[in-house]
Design an enzyme around this catalytic site. Structure first.
Site, mmCIF file in Angstrom:
data_model
loop_
_atom_site.group_PDB
_atom_site.id
_atom_site.type_symbol
_atom_site.label_atom_id
_atom_site.label_comp_id
_atom_site.label_asym_id
_atom_site.label_seq_id
_atom_site.Cartn_x
_atom_site.Cartn_y
_atom_site.Cartn_z
ATOM 1 N N GLU A 1 11.551 42.754 -37.379
ATOM 2 C CA GLU A 1 10.883 42.982 -36.093
ATOM 3 C C GLU A 1 11.304 41.884 -35.129
ATOM 4 O O GLU A 1 10.787 40.767 -35.189
ATOM 5 C CB GLU A 1 9.348 42.975 -36.230
ATOM 6 C CG GLU A 1 8.789 44.205 -36.898
ATOM 7 C CD GLU A 1 7.259 44.291 -36.806
ATOM 8 O OE1 GLU A 1 6.634 43.494 -36.059
ATOM 9 O OE2 GLU A 1 6.691 45.151 -37.496
ATOM 10 N N GLU B 1 3.604 42.591 -43.423
ATOM 11 C CA GLU B 1 3.081 41.304 -42.949
ATOM 12 C C GLU B 1 1.877 40.860 -43.775
ATOM 13 O O GLU B 1 0.929 40.295 -43.245
ATOM 14 C CB GLU B 1 2.725 41.389 -41.446
ATOM 15 C CG GLU B 1 3.937 41.659 -40.579
ATOM 16 C CD GLU B 1 3.667 41.591 -39.072
ATOM 17 O OE1 GLU B 1 2.491 41.420 -38.677
ATOM 18 O OE2 GLU B 1 4.629 41.706 -38.302
#
Ligand SMILES: *[C@@H]1O[C@H](CO)[C@@H](O)[C@H](O)[C@H]1NC(C)=O
Ligand SMILES: *[C@@H]1O[C@H](CO)[C@@H](O)[C@H](O)[C@H]1NC(C)=O
Ligand SMILES: *[C@@H]1O[C@H](CO)[C@@H](O)[C@H](O)[C@H]1NC(C)=O
Ligand SMILES: *[C@@H]1O[C@H](CO)[C@@H](O)[C@H](O)[C@H]1NC(C)=O
Ligand SMILES: *[C@@H]1O[C@H](CO)[C@@H](O)[C@H](O)[C@H]1NC(C)=O
Ligand SMILES: *[C@@H]1O[C@H](CO)[C@@H](O)[C@H](O)[C@H]1NC(C)=O
Ligand SMILES: *[C@@H]1O[C@H](CO)[C@@H](O)[C@H](O)[C@H]1NC(C)=O
Ligand SMILES: *[C@@H]1O[C@H](CO)[C@@H](O)[C@H](O)[C@H]1NC(C)=O
Ligand SMILES: *[C@@H]1O[C@H](CO)[C@@H](O)[C@H](O)[C@H]1NC(C)=O
Length: 823
Positions: free
Chosen positions: A251, A182
């Site tokens: 995710e 991320e």
């Protein structure tokens, strides 16, 4: 160079043996991953090995497999593996190689997220604190010191994995690997250096030569050779930046994490299934649930600030390893339904047809066989839809915010809003026969504080220093102490102590007496003020600062301040005369004496009493208890205690803080699965401790000698109600829609002991208050009893034939079976 021909043959034979029997080739293109030549749809779930125990792993992995997963994904947790520089730990539940081998033995693939930045609500994002102290280091940017450490650790993990033959290219389970995490969201905060670092990460990873593809989550400028992937609640509109990258969701936030003081989050199975079906409708080919088993933040592994000890995450396998139903079962059926279309979806031609009101039919047609597979979605939050695909013959009821999956574009095999899986109502059982008196008796010891009350620390500074700089997080606690000389007593008799701290918790003492405490509401800085009285001559000010998990997310989160750094600390006397004592001579001491003396160790306690102290700060408590019989997971109820840490037989089960109460409003009476999920939606447990129950893994318990629970109580509590329970299924409830095969199951060896309600017809109501509708098949209950009573599990075919109700009208959408049973 010369070589003998016999050597050549042996080497050649060895390589071909590997190639034929074990190596698994993983490649990809814009359509899908291709594993050994087959285009694949992959369902995966995150299970973090240090958040459970080695003993729990096989069962969790099996439940993932039974739930229709193809793969298990985990991060690697750098701070636990390299607690001191070049001192490694891969023992017990840090044995990631063993974890991956178990995954392989179960016949599943694995996804390896090396990070090494993990986020994961894990302490300091998984970075070891010694990194923070390296001269010249800057984390997660184009910094040579950091890059050197990151590359050494990454290579260490890759080499261990290679040695154990974990990569698919070697015949192992790992089909994908990840580098950084991320970073795309926060790269702006690092400027050009951030971009250079990201490119370096890609090169460093690719140079590891692992033989399987690398990916980066949320990196929409991922360099050539790295697949960028989506993380979020919904990823149907996501497109990878490279047209040759498959559309993967690394995710899928199946629930949410919880902080101390927050309500419990819940994301419905209907909405998760909807998000997944929409993703595959829109060309997705890999979905990884974050989390599939959330588990427990044992010890001080919880991130921060304020990440709670339970990391249940509302995942399909709950914190203790039990099935979270109906979510687990509903998703299992979804996986099976989508897998029916695997070949067509990964190599088909897609056509969308818009029915208006956000209703869309997506048809995939195989370019080779002509076979078809359809998704019929209704993205409208409120309006149900009845869709005719073919001149009145095929009328599909598609509830609001749902997707119907049509095998062969004709047979409804799944609808995300029609749940045909049981709801399990879990109960916490108290078996008093194991505790003859029904009550625990307690030994206790005060935390020794003579030294710090006298202002005696280990070193001094004329400044207020940052907490983790000093503690390197070996303890939550740091003492700040100073002495003040007062000449004019009258001006300081009625004074105020004002402390500006960066958090998270502060306790203050003046001349050995406690004068007040405060904690930050959400883990940020605050100003603490308390009335104090100073005497003539020497006064000792003692401040104890505690952290509750170090930051794990955000731009330069590693630099987030903790403790009383810089203050200022002021004394305010008569007529508001202010004395700034920030630059006095401060004495420091890291940690508690009890930590050094190992008061969490059972051997430190002997006699016990029926009347342990109540509401006493800085107190160690210990109690002896027997191991509850059976195999159901064990929890300890800590309601009545304040804040601290708990140990079972010397092993920490995490921080506890049951006195931290969740807000009393914001819980939805009715949880509507429809509409976009956000963490505030469908909360429960308002007005209660955000965590009352703490997981005691069975492997921490002794079977014969009995066990010791030790609590370090920081703010004062009452242990009278502390008790041990086992967690198991109490009641099971289910609706099965016509055509479904309804499975009912108790946990472990328990059997269904009573059918409390059963009605095939148009039953109404919810679990606990089911009611017969306008009609029902007369023998509903007898039929269910015959199939299920006395069994560990049973299957009910929800059809008119099975319930001898063929005579009834054709109200297809309303016919269902409702069952409520006791385990
Ligand atoms: C379908 O198959 C034909 C013939 O094999 C091929 O030319 C064409 O590119 C394929 N179309 C797609 C979308 O794969
Ligand atoms: C597939 O659907 C078509 C019409 O939509 C039907 O004629 C055919 O029998 C179906 N095939 C199977 C295998 O169900
Ligand atoms: C309670 O504990 C006793 C003694 O260990 C055991 O025999 C009994 O089965 C337990 N009861 C339940 C409901 O677990
Ligand atoms: C101390 O100050 C408070 C308010 O600042 C006042 O109410 C109180 O009477 C004072 N006490 C003494 C002993 O001066
Ligand atoms: C002291 O300061 C407070 C707040 O800053 C103010 O309300 C108060 O009036 C002041 N008292 C005196 C005696 O100046
Ligand atoms: C304390 O020391 C720091 C650093 O030397 C200085 O910036 C600050 O102004 C001082 N504060 C006071 C109240 O003297
Ligand atoms: C213990 O439980 C009893 C009964 O539920 C309750 O009244 C009491 O307040 C509890 N004590 C503490 C310290 O939580
Ligand atoms: C149930 O039994 C009643 C009376 O015995 C009968 O009239 C009715 O048709 C039955 N209903 C069904 C759905 O079998
Ligand atoms: C079927 O549906 C119609 C219209 O909604 C209703 O009038 C009728 O009573 C229903 N029949 C049954 C058996 O539920």
């Amino acid at each position: 160079m010369s070589s003998s021909s016999s050597w050549d043959k042996i080497v050649f034979f060895f390589i071909s043996f590997l190639g034929l029997c074990s190596a698994i080739e993983v490649s990809y293109d814009g359509k899908s991953l291709i594993i050994n030549g087959e285009r694949r749809i992959i369902f995966s779930g995150a299970v973090h090995y240090p958040r459970s125990t080695e003993e729990m792993w096989p069962n969790i992995i099996q439940k993932a497999k039974d739930g229709g997963l193809d793969a298990i994904e985990t991060y690697i947790f750098w701070n636990h593996h390299e607690p001191a520089r070049r001192k490694y730990d891969f023992s017990e539940n840090l044995d990631f190689v063993k974890f991956f081998k178990l995954i392989q033995q179960a016949g599943l693939y694995a996804i390896l997220r090396i990070g090494p930045y993990a986020c994961a609500e894990w302490n300091y994002g998984g970075f070891p604190l010694w990194l923070h102290k390296m001269p010249g280091i800057e984390l997660r940017t184009d910094n040579q010191v950091f890059k050197n450490e990151m590359s050494i650790f990454t290579s260490k993990i890759v080499n261990m994995a290679k040695e154990a033959k974990l990569f698919a290219s070697q015949g192992g389970p790992v089909i994908l690997a990840q580098i950084e995490n991320e970073y795309g969201n926060i790269m702006w905060g690092y400027g050009d250096a951030g971009k250079a670092y990201m490119k370096w990460c890609a090169q460093m990873a690719l140079a590891q030569n692992i033989g399987v593809p690398w990916f980066m989550c949320q990196q929409d400028d991922a360099p050539e050779g790295i697949i960028n992937t989506c993380n979020g609640y919904y990823c149907d509109t996501f497109q990878p930046n490279n047209p040759n990258s498959p559309k993967m969701w690394t995710e899928n936030w199946i629930g949410w994490f919880q902080k101390w003081g927050q309500r419990n989050p819940h994301r419905t199975g209907e909405d998760v299934a909807y998000s997944v079906a929409r993703f595959f409708q829109n060309g997705g080919v890999l979905n990884n649930y974050y989390m599939y088993h959330g588990g427990t933040n044992f010890g001080r592994s919880a991130g921060g600030p304020y990440i709670m000890t339970s990391y249940d995450y509302d995942a399909p396998v709950d914190e203790y390893g039990n099935l979270n139903q109906p979510k687990w079962g509903h998703l299992k059926q979804l996986h099976a339904a989508i897998k029916l279309g695997e070949k067509i979806l990964t190599d088909g031609i897609r056509v969308d047809r818009d029915f208006g009101s956000l209703v869309t039919l997506t048809t995939y047609t195989s370019n080779t066989t002509g076979g078809r597979f359809c998704f019929l979605s209704n993205a409208n939050e409120h309006q149900d839809a009845y869709i005719d695909l073919k001149d009145g013959n095929d009328k599909y009821f598609v509830p609001a915010w749902s997707v119907t999956i049509l095998d062969n574009c004709s047979k409804e095999v799944f609808n995300t809003a029609k749940v045909n899986s049981q709801t399990s109502i879990m109960v916490k059982k108290n078996n008093y026969s194991e505790l003859p008196t029904g009550k625990l008796t307690w030994a206790w010891r005060p935390e020794a504080m003579k030294d710090t009350m006298k202002g005696m620390g280990k070193f001094k500074s004329n400044q207020l220093l940052e907490q983790k700089d000093l503690t390197l997080d070996v303890s939550d606690y740091l003492w700040y102490m100073t002495t003040i000389n007062i000449k004019d007593e009258s001006a300081w008799k009625n004074a105020t102590l004002r402390v500006n701290t960066q958090g998270h918790v502060l306790h203050s003492f003046v001349n050995k007496r406690f004068v007040g405490s405060e904690f930050s509401q959400w883990g940020n800085g605050f100003t603490f003020e308390t009335p104090i009285s100073l005497k003539r001559g020497r006064n000792i000010i003692t401040l104890l600062s505690a952290t509750v998990g170090l930051a794990n997310y955000g731009v330069k989160f590693d630099l987030a301040k903790t403790g009383i750094e810089g203050g200022p600390i002021q004394l305010i006397g008569k007529n508001n005369v202010t004395m700034d004592i920030s630059n006095s001579s401060w004495s420091y001491k890291i940690g508690l004496n009890g930590e050094v003396k190992r008061l969490y160790d059972p051997s430190m306690y002997t006699s016990s009493t029926n009347n342990p102290p109540v509401g006493r700060r800085m107190t160690w408590y210990a109690t002896h208890f027997k191991t509850p019989s059976g195999t159901d997971p064990v929890v300890v109820d800590l309601q009545g205690m304040g804040k601290g840490e708990a140990w079972i037989n010397g092993q920490s089960i995490g921080r506890y803080w049951p006195s931290m109460i969740a807000s009393s409003d914001g819980c939805d009476e009715e949880c509507d699965y429809r509409g976009a999920y956000k963490p505030e939606k469908c909360n429960y447990n308002c007005g209660n401790p955000s965590q009352r129950w703490y997981h005691v893994p069975r492997s921490f318990l002794n079977n014969n000698q009995g066990n010791t629970l030790v609590l370090f109580e920081e703010i004062g509590g009452n242990p009278q109600n502390v008790s041990f329970r086992t967690v198991t299924i109490g009641t099971i409830c289910a609706y099965g829609y016509e055509g479904a095969l309804l499975e009912l199951s108790c946990q472990g060896e328990k059997t269904i002991s009573e059918i409390q309600f059963a009605s095939f017809g148009d039953p109404q109501g919810k679990c606990g208050s089911f009611q017969k509708g306008s009609w029902e098949a007369n023998n509903s209950k007898a039929i269910v009893e015959a199939a299920c009573l006395g069994k560990e599990n049973c299957e009910l075919s929800v059809t008119r034939e099975a319930f001898s109700a063929s005579g009834i009208g054709n109200n297809a959408t309303t016919i269902r079976l409702a069952v409520q049973a006791l385990c």
